[in-house]
Design a protein around this motif. Structure first.
Motif, PDB file in Angstrom:
ATOM      1  N   GLN A   1     -13.621 -24.126 -26.325  1.00 56.15           N
ATOM      2  CA  GLN A   1     -13.557 -22.687 -26.577  1.00 56.15           C
ATOM      3  C   GLN A   1     -13.532 -21.894 -25.272  1.00 56.15           C
ATOM      4  N   ASP A   2     -13.981 -22.508 -24.191  1.00 57.45           N
ATOM      5  CA  ASP A   2     -14.034 -21.830 -22.897  1.00 57.45           C
ATOM      6  C   ASP A   2     -13.012 -22.449 -21.956  1.00 57.45           C
ATOM      7  N   TYR A   3     -12.478 -21.615 -21.052  1.00 58.44           N
ATOM      8  CA  TYR A   3     -11.533 -22.122 -20.068  1.00 58.44           C
ATOM      9  C   TYR A   3     -12.209 -23.069 -19.087  1.00 58.44           C
ATOM     10  N   ASN A   4     -11.481 -24.074 -18.659  1.00 60.45           N
ATOM     11  CA  ASN A   4     -11.887 -24.868 -17.511  1.00 60.45           C
ATOM     12  C   ASN A   4     -11.298 -24.192 -16.264  1.00 60.45           C
ATOM     13  N   ASP A   5     -11.478 -24.779 -15.097  1.00 64.09           N
ATOM     14  CA  ASP A   5     -10.973 -24.160 -13.863  1.00 64.09           C
ATOM     15  C   ASP A   5      -9.461 -23.959 -13.918  1.00 64.09           C
ATOM     16  N   PHE A   6      -8.755 -24.953 -14.402  1.00 61.51           N
ATOM     17  CA  PHE A   6      -7.301 -24.842 -14.514  1.00 61.51           C
ATOM     18  C   PHE A   6      -6.927 -23.701 -15.451  1.00 61.51           C
ATOM     19  N   GLY A   7      -7.598 -23.599 -16.568  1.00 60.42           N
ATOM     20  CA  GLY A   7      -7.307 -22.551 -17.546  1.00 60.42           C
ATOM     21  C   GLY A   7      -7.549 -21.153 -16.991  1.00 60.42           C
ATOM     22  N   ARG A   8      -8.624 -20.991 -16.222  1.00 58.35           N
ATOM     23  CA  ARG A   8      -8.889 -19.687 -15.607  1.00 58.35           C
ATOM     24  C   ARG A   8      -7.786 -19.315 -14.628  1.00 58.35           C
ATOM     25  N   GLU A   9      -7.357 -20.276 -13.822  1.00 57.22           N
ATOM     26  CA  GLU A   9      -6.290 -20.025 -12.856  1.00 57.22           C
ATOM     27  C   GLU A   9      -4.977 -19.713 -13.574  1.00 57.22           C
ATOM     28  N   ALA A  10      -4.653 -20.496 -14.584  1.00 55.57           N
ATOM     29  CA  ALA A  10      -3.409 -20.278 -15.336  1.00 55.57           C
ATOM     30  C   ALA A  10      -3.427 -18.932 -16.048  1.00 55.57           C
ATOM     31  N   GLN A  11      -4.557 -18.537 -16.578  1.00 52.31           N
ATOM     32  CA  GLN A  11      -4.656 -17.243 -17.257  1.00 52.31           C
ATOM     33  C   GLN A  11      -4.464 -16.097 -16.276  1.00 52.31           C
ATOM     34  N   LYS A  12      -4.962 -16.243 -15.057  1.00 46.76           N
ATOM     35  CA  LYS A  12      -4.746 -15.217 -14.030  1.00 46.76           C
ATOM     36  C   LYS A  12      -3.260 -15.072 -13.711  1.00 46.76           C
ATOM     37  N   VAL A  13      -2.565 -16.183 -13.639  1.00 50.05           N
ATOM     38  CA  VAL A  13      -1.123 -16.151 -13.387  1.00 50.05           C
ATOM     39  C   VAL A  13      -0.408 -15.504 -14.568  1.00 50.05           C
ATOM     40  N   TYR A  14      -0.767 -15.892 -15.768  1.00 52.34           N
ATOM     41  CA  TYR A  14      -0.182 -15.304 -16.976  1.00 52.34           C
ATOM     42  C   TYR A  14      -0.360 -13.793 -16.964  1.00 52.34           C
ATOM     43  N   ASP A  15      -1.584 -13.347 -16.710  1.00 52.71           N
ATOM     44  CA  ASP A  15      -1.873 -11.897 -16.694  1.00 52.71           C
ATOM     45  C   ASP A  15      -1.094 -11.180 -15.595  1.00 52.71           C
ATOM     46  N   SER A  16      -1.022 -11.795 -14.426  1.00 54.88           N
ATOM     47  CA  SER A  16      -0.287 -11.197 -13.315  1.00 54.88           C
ATOM     48  C   SER A  16       1.175 -10.988 -13.677  1.00 54.88           C
ATOM     49  N   ILE A  17       1.796 -12.004 -14.239  1.00 59.70           N
ATOM     50  CA  ILE A  17       3.206 -11.892 -14.612  1.00 59.70           C
ATOM     51  C   ILE A  17       3.374 -10.848 -15.710  1.00 59.70           C
ATOM     52  N   TYR A  18       2.493 -10.861 -16.684  1.00 53.96           N
ATOM     53  CA  TYR A  18       2.572  -9.906 -17.777  1.00 53.96           C
ATOM     54  C   TYR A  18       2.465  -8.465 -17.264  1.00 53.96           C
ATOM     55  N   PHE A  19       1.456  -8.195 -16.449  1.00 49.59           N
ATOM     56  CA  PHE A  19       1.212  -6.823 -15.996  1.00 49.59           C
ATOM     57  C   PHE A  19       2.226  -6.348 -14.953  1.00 49.59           C
ATOM     58  N   ASN A  20       2.826  -7.257 -14.217  1.00 50.23           N
ATOM     59  CA  ASN A  20       3.808  -6.872 -13.203  1.00 50.23           C
ATOM     60  C   ASN A  20       5.211  -6.702 -13.764  1.00 50.23           C
ATOM     61  N   ASN A  21       5.382  -7.028 -15.026  1.00 55.55           N
ATOM     62  CA  ASN A  21       6.704  -6.914 -15.618  1.00 55.55           C
ATOM     63  C   ASN A  21       6.621  -6.074 -16.873  1.00 55.55           C
TER      64      ASN A  21
ATOM     65  N   LEU B   1       6.328 -16.494 -20.161  1.00 54.99           N
ATOM     66  CA  LEU B   1       4.977 -16.439 -20.720  1.00 54.99           C
ATOM     67  C   LEU B   1       4.750 -17.495 -21.800  1.00 54.99           C
ATOM     68  N   ASP B   2       5.735 -17.785 -22.609  1.00 49.83           N
ATOM     69  CA  ASP B   2       5.552 -18.792 -23.664  1.00 49.83           C
ATOM     70  C   ASP B   2       5.198 -20.171 -23.096  1.00 49.83           C
ATOM     71  N   PRO B   3       5.940 -20.676 -22.094  1.00 49.72           N
ATOM     72  CA  PRO B   3       5.543 -21.969 -21.520  1.00 49.72           C
ATOM     73  C   PRO B   3       4.166 -21.929 -20.843  1.00 49.72           C
ATOM     74  N   LEU B   4       3.835 -20.813 -20.216  1.00 53.92           N
ATOM     75  CA  LEU B   4       2.511 -20.681 -19.619  1.00 53.92           C
ATOM     76  C   LEU B   4       1.424 -20.744 -20.690  1.00 53.92           C
ATOM     77  N   TYR B   5       1.644 -20.054 -21.786  1.00 51.28           N
ATOM     78  CA  TYR B   5       0.687 -20.077 -22.895  1.00 51.28           C
ATOM     79  C   TYR B   5       0.495 -21.513 -23.406  1.00 51.28           C
ATOM     80  N   GLU B   6       1.596 -22.233 -23.557  1.00 56.44           N
ATOM     81  CA  GLU B   6       1.520 -23.614 -24.041  1.00 56.44           C
ATOM     82  C   GLU B   6       0.767 -24.503 -23.058  1.00 56.44           C
ATOM     83  N   LEU B   7       0.977 -24.274 -21.759  1.00 60.89           N
ATOM     84  CA  LEU B   7       0.271 -25.048 -20.741  1.00 60.89           C
ATOM     85  C   LEU B   7      -1.232 -24.754 -20.786  1.00 60.89           C
TER      86      LEU B   7
END
Length: 70
Positions: A50-70, A32-38
């Motif tokens: 202040q708002d996510y771009n397309d990449f940021g929205r996708e990366a945040q979904k991955v971050y959330d998925s990993i967080y909630f699945n573990n 999660l730390d490297p994902l947050y930095e990315l």
């Protein structure tokens, strides 16, 4: 061992040189730390960054998925 969806795994493989290390990590923060930095580096849209771009929205979904699945 941490749980990753196929989408999580593909995102990590495409965006990290050390993807193998991240995917074999046993500590959640080691992923999660490297994902947050990315997200912080590439995930925000101008002009005010202040708002996510397309990449940021996708990366945040991955971050959330990993967080909630573990």
């Amino acid at each position: 061992m941490l749980k990753f969806t196929d989408k999580d795994r593909n995102f990590i493989l495409q965006n990290f040189k050390n993807a193998g290390e991240l995917l074999s990590a046993s500590n959640l923060d080691d992923v999660l730390d490297p994902l947050y930095e990315l997200i912080d580096e590439k995930g925000f849209a101008p002009p005010h960054y202040q708002d996510y771009n397309d990449f940021g929205r996708e990366a945040q979904k991955v971050y959330d998925s990993i967080y909630f699945n573990n």
